[in-house]
Design a protein around this motif. Structure first.
Motif, PDB file in Angstrom:
ATOM      1  N   PHE A 145       0.899  -1.270   0.100  1.00  0.00           N
ATOM      2  CA  PHE A 145      -0.309   0.299  -0.154  1.00  0.00           C
ATOM      3  C   PHE A 145       0.798   1.551  -0.046  1.00  0.00           C
ATOM      4  N   LEU A 146       2.061   1.297   0.906  1.00  0.00           N
ATOM      5  CA  LEU A 146       3.285   2.587   0.764  1.00  0.00           C
ATOM      6  C   LEU A 146       3.794   2.724  -0.509  1.00  0.00           C
ATOM      7  N   LEU A 147       4.214   1.053  -0.887  1.00  0.00           N
ATOM      8  CA  LEU A 147       4.735   1.565  -2.769  1.00  0.00           C
ATOM      9  C   LEU A 147       3.513   2.079  -3.779  1.00  0.00           C
ATOM     10  N   VAL A 148       2.615   2.175  -3.033  1.00  0.00           N
ATOM     11  CA  VAL A 148       1.437   1.940  -4.483  1.00  0.00           C
ATOM     12  C   VAL A 148       0.908   3.722  -4.068  1.00  0.00           C
ATOM     13  N   LEU A 149       1.396   4.167  -2.457  1.00  0.00           N
ATOM     14  CA  LEU A 149       0.797   5.710  -2.568  1.00  0.00           C
ATOM     15  C   LEU A 149       2.565   6.284  -3.068  1.00  0.00           C
ATOM     16  N   VAL A 150       3.422   5.568  -2.514  1.00  0.00           N
ATOM     17  CA  VAL A 150       5.027   6.762  -3.522  1.00  0.00           C
ATOM     18  C   VAL A 150       4.637   6.910  -4.644  1.00  0.00           C
ATOM     19  N   HIS A 151       4.247   5.633  -5.942  1.00  0.00           N
ATOM     20  CA  HIS A 151       4.079   6.136  -7.050  1.00  0.00           C
ATOM     21  C   HIS A 151       3.261   6.630  -7.598  1.00  0.00           C
TER      22      HIS A 151
END
Length: 291
Positions: free
Chosen positions: A11-17
């Motif tokens: 979920f954190l990786l999606v937010l970064v992208h």
């Protein structure tokens, strides 16, 4: 627990992208908006100045139609004329009459016209153009058009100060056209060679038959005089031959006793430097005249 941590990490990786994509989009939009704002501001500032100056500029153009001429082109033509004249003066000797002998199939009218104009630009007074098949004689009007066009391209407006005397043969009326240096251009064919000698000899024989002359009056000097008068040009000091054929191809056999011949590979795509090189070779040669 491990599964929960894995889901949280994804979920954190999606937010970064998503954050990166949003920042990139905002940068592009902001840059385009600033560019359009800058263009509109400059247009608003410069438009009144342009509108204020346009009427005066238009009035100047109306008073002087030649004001919109390209000064760069005019200066370039003037520099070429000056260079050609300087090159002509720098030569040890310059022929009064030059012959251009085209020993190739399908002559290029554009390249021949360029050669004629260059010869005139360096100060040569008489230019003879010859081909063995008589193609140039048959299409002399086309050659003349190319010469006039090349003169305008190469010499510019100053060419209008001079006259060209264009002779297709010894009996035709002279055609006066604008070129340069008051030169004479003569288009020759095989008919002006051996056939011309035969015609003059027949004329002498008829004059003896009609008792206008005595047979004792016929001499080489008289034949020479009549041949000179029939061509109306001096003997060529230089003939530049274009093509691989090692022959004069019947070029004025009576008039070339003291003529210097210089060969160039082809008249197609010939350059001014090629012609100047031939003139320099002629200027450096020493004619011993049988001594």
């Amino acid at each position: 627990m491990a599964l929960l941590y894995g889901l949280l990490w994804r979920f954190l990786l999606v937010l970064v992208h998503v954050n990166r994509a949003l920042v990139s989009w905002l940068r592009v939009r902001l840059r385009g908006w600033k560019g359009r704002l800058w263009e509109r501001a400059m247009t608003a500032l410069l438009l009144p100045v342009a509108l204020a100056g346009f009427p005066d500029h238009q009035k100047k153009l109306n008073r002087n139609p030649g004001a919109n001429a390209n000064p760069v082109t005019g200066n370039y033509a003037a520099s070429r004329r000056s260079r050609c004249l300087s090159d002509g003066r720098s030569l040890e000797k310059l022929p009064v009459h030059i012959g251009l002998l085209v020993a190739e199939e399908e002559p290029s009218y554009t390249d021949i016209a360029s050669l004629v104009v260059w010869c005139m630009a360096v100060g040569i007074s008489y230019v003879s153009v010859y081909d063995n098949h008589g193609i140039l004689r048959k299409n002399n009007s086309r050659l003349l058009e190319e010469i006039v066009r090349k003169q305008q391209d190469f010499l510019g407006g100053d060419g209008s100060k001079y006259n060209l005397e264009f002779l297709s043969n010894g009996t035709d009326k002279h055609q006066h056209h604008v070129v340069s240096c008051r030169p004479t251009v003569k288009v020759l064919s095989p008919e002006d060679g051996k056939q011309s000698i035969v015609q003059v000899a027949q004329q002498l024989c008829r004059s003896v038959e009609n008792k206008e002359r005595s047979s004792r009056d016929i001499s080489v000097t008289m034949l020479d005089t009549m041949l000179r008068e029939s061509k109306n040009i001096p003997e060529p000091e230089l003939v530049v031959k274009f093509g691989p054929v090692n022959s004069t191809l019947g070029f004025l056999p009576w008039h070339i006793r003291l003529t210097e011949f210089i060969s160039l590979p082809s008249h197609r795509n010939v350059s001014y430097e090629d012609l100047l090189g031939a003139l320099q070779r002629y200027g450096d040669c020493q004619q011993r005249l049988g001594q």
